[in-house]
Design a protein around this motif. Sequence first.
Motif, short mmCIF file in Angstrom:
data_model
loop_
_atom_site.label_atom_id
_atom_site.label_comp_id
_atom_site.label_asym_id
_atom_site.label_seq_id
_atom_site.Cartn_x
_atom_site.Cartn_y
_atom_site.Cartn_z
N LEU A 36 7.60 8.80 4.77
CA LEU A 36 7.30 8.15 3.50
C LEU A 36 5.84 7.74 3.37
CD1 LEU A 36 10.46 5.92 3.08
CD2 LEU A 36 9.93 8.06 1.93
N GLN A 37 5.08 8.02 4.38
CA GLN A 37 3.68 7.62 4.39
C GLN A 37 2.80 8.85 4.39
OE1 GLN A 37 2.94 4.69 7.35
NE2 GLN A 37 0.79 5.24 7.56
N LEU A 38 1.80 8.87 3.52
CA LEU A 38 0.89 10.01 3.44
C LEU A 38 -0.27 9.82 4.41
CD1 LEU A 38 0.61 10.38 -0.44
CD2 LEU A 38 2.01 11.74 1.10
N VAL B 67 4.63 20.40 -4.80
CA VAL B 67 5.94 20.46 -4.16
C VAL B 67 5.81 20.89 -2.71
CG1 VAL B 67 8.14 21.72 -4.15
CG2 VAL B 67 7.23 20.81 -6.29
N SER B 68 5.01 21.90 -2.45
CA SER B 68 4.81 22.37 -1.07
C SER B 68 4.24 21.27 -0.18
CB SER B 68 3.86 23.57 -1.05
OG SER B 68 4.43 24.65 -1.71
N LEU B 69 3.28 20.53 -0.72
CA LEU B 69 2.68 19.43 0.03
C LEU B 69 3.74 18.39 0.38
CD1 LEU B 69 0.16 17.89 1.12
CD2 LEU B 69 0.00 16.87 -1.15
N LEU B 70 4.54 18.02 -0.59
CA LEU B 70 5.56 16.99 -0.33
C LEU B 70 6.65 17.48 0.61
CD1 LEU B 70 5.94 15.21 -3.77
CD2 LEU B 70 4.54 14.57 -1.81
N GLN B 71 6.96 18.76 0.57
CA GLN B 71 7.96 19.29 1.49
C GLN B 71 7.48 19.27 2.93
OE1 GLN B 71 8.78 23.12 -0.30
NE2 GLN B 71 10.57 22.31 -1.39
N ARG B 72 6.17 19.38 3.12
CA ARG B 72 5.61 19.32 4.47
C ARG B 72 5.55 17.89 5.01
NH1 ARG B 72 1.93 23.12 2.22
NH2 ARG B 72 0.44 21.45 1.96
N CYS B 73 5.56 16.91 4.13
CA CYS B 73 5.53 15.51 4.56
C CYS B 73 6.93 15.12 4.99
CB CYS B 73 5.09 14.59 3.41
SG CYS B 73 3.44 14.91 2.82
N ASP B 74 7.05 14.69 6.22
CA ASP B 74 8.38 14.33 6.71
C ASP B 74 8.57 12.82 6.83
OD1 ASP B 74 6.62 13.99 8.76
OD2 ASP B 74 7.86 14.96 10.28
N VAL C 224 -4.23 10.58 5.53
CA VAL C 224 -5.47 10.53 4.76
C VAL C 224 -5.70 11.86 4.05
CG1 VAL C 224 -7.98 10.28 4.93
CG2 VAL C 224 -6.49 8.79 6.27
N GLU C 225 -5.47 12.96 4.76
CA GLU C 225 -5.65 14.29 4.16
C GLU C 225 -4.65 14.53 3.03
OE1 GLU C 225 -5.01 13.99 7.58
OE2 GLU C 225 -7.14 13.96 8.13
N GLU C 226 -3.39 14.14 3.25
CA GLU C 226 -2.35 14.32 2.22
C GLU C 226 -2.65 13.47 1.00
OE1 GLU C 226 1.36 15.27 5.25
OE2 GLU C 226 0.88 13.20 4.70
N LYS C 227 -3.12 12.26 1.24
CA LYS C 227 -3.47 11.37 0.13
C LYS C 227 -4.61 11.97 -0.69
CE LYS C 227 -5.02 7.34 1.33
NZ LYS C 227 -5.27 5.92 1.66
N ALA C 228 -5.61 12.51 -0.02
CA ALA C 228 -6.74 13.14 -0.72
C ALA C 228 -6.28 14.36 -1.49
CB ALA C 228 -7.83 13.52 0.29
N ARG C 229 -5.37 15.12 -0.92
CA ARG C 229 -4.85 16.32 -1.60
C ARG C 229 -4.05 15.93 -2.84
NH1 ARG C 229 -5.85 20.57 -3.71
NH2 ARG C 229 -4.33 22.21 -3.63
N GLU D 292 0.83 -1.20 0.00
CA GLU D 292 0.00 0.00 0.00
C GLU D 292 0.87 1.26 0.00
OE1 GLU D 292 -3.58 1.78 2.76
OE2 GLU D 292 -3.07 -0.35 2.91
N ARG D 293 1.91 1.25 0.84
CA ARG D 293 2.83 2.38 0.90
C ARG D 293 3.60 2.52 -0.42
NH1 ARG D 293 6.21 2.58 6.12
NH2 ARG D 293 5.64 0.46 5.79
N ALA D 294 4.01 1.41 -0.99
CA ALA D 294 4.72 1.44 -2.28
C ALA D 294 3.82 1.99 -3.38
CB ALA D 294 5.21 0.04 -2.64
N GLY D 295 2.53 1.64 -3.36
CA GLY D 295 1.57 2.16 -4.32
C GLY D 295 1.41 3.66 -4.19
N GLN D 296 1.37 4.16 -2.95
CA GLN D 296 1.29 5.60 -2.73
C GLN D 296 2.52 6.32 -3.27
OE1 GLN D 296 0.76 6.49 1.39
NE2 GLN D 296 -1.39 5.85 1.42
N LEU D 297 3.68 5.78 -2.96
CA LEU D 297 4.92 6.41 -3.44
C LEU D 297 5.00 6.37 -4.96
CD1 LEU D 297 7.52 5.16 -0.81
CD2 LEU D 297 6.60 7.47 -1.09
N ARG D 298 4.59 5.28 -5.55
CA ARG D 298 4.60 5.15 -7.01
C ARG D 298 3.70 6.21 -7.64
NH1 ARG D 298 2.43 0.43 -7.57
NH2 ARG D 298 4.22 -0.58 -6.69
#
Length: 169
Positions: A102-104, A93-100, A106-111, A5-11
């Motif tokens: 490797l896992q998103l 880019v801003s969203l990904l910079q805020r993620c610290d 629920v809100e980040e995934k929706a965004r 699931e995590r690999a699918g998100q990263l992909r």
Amino acid sequence: MQYRERAGQLRAVWQLRTHMGFLVDNLQYYVQVDVLETQFSQLQEKINSTHDFETIKHAHESFVTTLQSQLFLLLPAVSRCLREILDLCNTFVSLLQRCDKLQLSVEEKARVEQIAKDFKRQSSLFFKIVSSVKNHHSAPHLAQLLLRVDYNKYFSTQNPLVSLAMMLK
């Protein structure tokens, strides 16, 4: 969260980043090489070949007008579409910079899903508008841009982007 699931998100995130990078890289190359460099070289040639102020003034006016046209400044729909595409890239880019991690969340995934959907819509709209303008004006600079962006007929065959929403779930 499972590894798959995590690999699918990263992909999905990397795939969206790749699509964005491809479009931005080709737009940048078009602007820098196909438009600015070409038009500036032509302007320099005209300036160097004359000493008449009126001829130089006319060459400069032609230069500015051509830049406005080839950079889509005279087509509000294209300018707006490009601005929205670039805004989506910045938002991503801003969203990904805020993620610290490797896992998103629920809100980040929706965004990310929403950004992917909006990017697909805007990039398809951009391609359709530029294609229709090219067909009506027979402009070689537009043909060059379309060749760069659609070299493999990805947009013209209307193949949708891989469903990032499905990969993120």
